[in-house]
Design an enzyme around this catalytic site. Structure first.
Site, PDB file in Angstrom:
ATOM      1  N   SER A   1       0.866  -1.173   0.000  1.00 51.70           N
ATOM      2  CA  SER A   1       0.000   0.000   0.000  1.00 51.70           C
ATOM      3  C   SER A   1       0.899   1.218   0.000  1.00 51.70           C
ATOM      4  CB  SER A   1      -0.899   0.047   1.237  1.00 51.70           C
ATOM      5  OG  SER A   1      -1.929  -0.900   1.142  1.00 51.70           O
TER       6      SER A   1
ATOM      7  N   GLU B   1      -0.039  18.097  -7.862  1.00 50.25           N
ATOM      8  CA  GLU B   1      -1.331  18.046  -8.542  1.00 50.25           C
ATOM      9  C   GLU B   1      -2.315  17.089  -7.879  1.00 50.25           C
ATOM     10  OE1 GLU B   1       1.976  19.187 -11.213  1.00 50.25           O
ATOM     11  OE2 GLU B   1       1.643  17.433  -9.954  1.00 50.25           O
ATOM     12  N   SER B   2      -1.954  16.392  -6.831  1.00 56.38           N
ATOM     13  CA  SER B   2      -2.781  15.528  -5.988  1.00 56.38           C
ATOM     14  C   SER B   2      -2.046  14.248  -5.636  1.00 56.38           C
ATOM     15  CB  SER B   2      -4.167  15.254  -6.554  1.00 56.38           C
ATOM     16  OG  SER B   2      -4.990  14.778  -5.507  1.00 56.38           O
TER      17      SER B   2
ATOM     18  N   CYS C   1      -5.018  17.362 -10.860  1.00 56.05           N
ATOM     19  CA  CYS C   1      -5.645  18.599 -11.293  1.00 56.05           C
ATOM     20  C   CYS C   1      -4.668  19.360 -12.176  1.00 56.05           C
ATOM     21  CB  CYS C   1      -6.067  19.434 -10.081  1.00 56.05           C
ATOM     22  SG  CYS C   1      -4.701  19.887  -9.001  1.00 56.05           S
TER      23      CYS C   1
END
Length: 179
Positions: free
Chosen positions: A101, A108-109, A129
């Site tokens: 994980s 941008e995220s 984004c």
């Protein structure tokens, strides 16, 4: 959360820091009507205004889902292909099944991965984004993990914002459930 923890995630809020400056200068979007640079990352494409594109990606029958170094390198290649800005990568290797994980935090995220190598399955989220291209990550993942099947769902995040706020740029609003 301490400022050290925020710094490690690339989220320190000191505008004099390099990460805060990177986020502001490299992730701009042009406002379609005025042509002015925007720093709020909202874009308008094909008549739809939204915050960013969120891909939900399932890899089925995939390989190398327990190889931490390979996954990190793949995330780096995804960031490069999407023309995004990497701030930080954190991966965790689970035992005994070897699943991974983790997240690549971007200006941008983010890109996240959760893998179940014993089933040949990985669930990935790619949210970006601004001018970054999240769709460019799909071919990188196909090459890296050789899945038998790839399922991609796309959501344009924040496209309901103008309806929710009646066009206002208020920083706070009441939460509402969408139907």
């Amino acid at each position: 959360m301490s400022s050290d923890a925020l710094f490690q995630l690339g989220m320190d809020l000191d505008h004099g820091s390099s990460t805060a400056q990177t986020e502001e200068t490299l992730s701009m979007c042009l406002e379609s009507e005025t042509g002015e640079e925007r720093k709020d990352f909202f874009c308008e494409r094909d008549g739809v205004r939204y915050a960013g594109t969120h891909l939900i990606i399932d890899l089925v029958g995939a390989e190398r889902l327990d190889d931490l170094d390979h996954i990190e390198e793949t995330l780096r290649q995804c960031v490069e292909a999407a023309n995004a800005t990497l701030l930080h990568i954190h991966l965790h290797h689970f035992e005994p099944n070897g699943g991974v994980s983790g997240v690549a935090v971007l200006a941008e995220s983010h890109i996240s991965i959760h893998s179940w190598p014993e089933y040949g399955y990985a669930a990935l989220d790619v949210f970006m984004c601004g001018a970054a291209d999240p769709n460019a990550t799909i071919d990188v993942m196909k090459r890296a993990f050789s899945p038998d099947k790839v399922v991609v769902k796309t959501e344009l995040r924040g496209r309901e914002l103008e309806r929710w706020t009646a066009g206002s740029k208020k920083h706070s609003m009441k939460a509402s459930a969408s139907t």
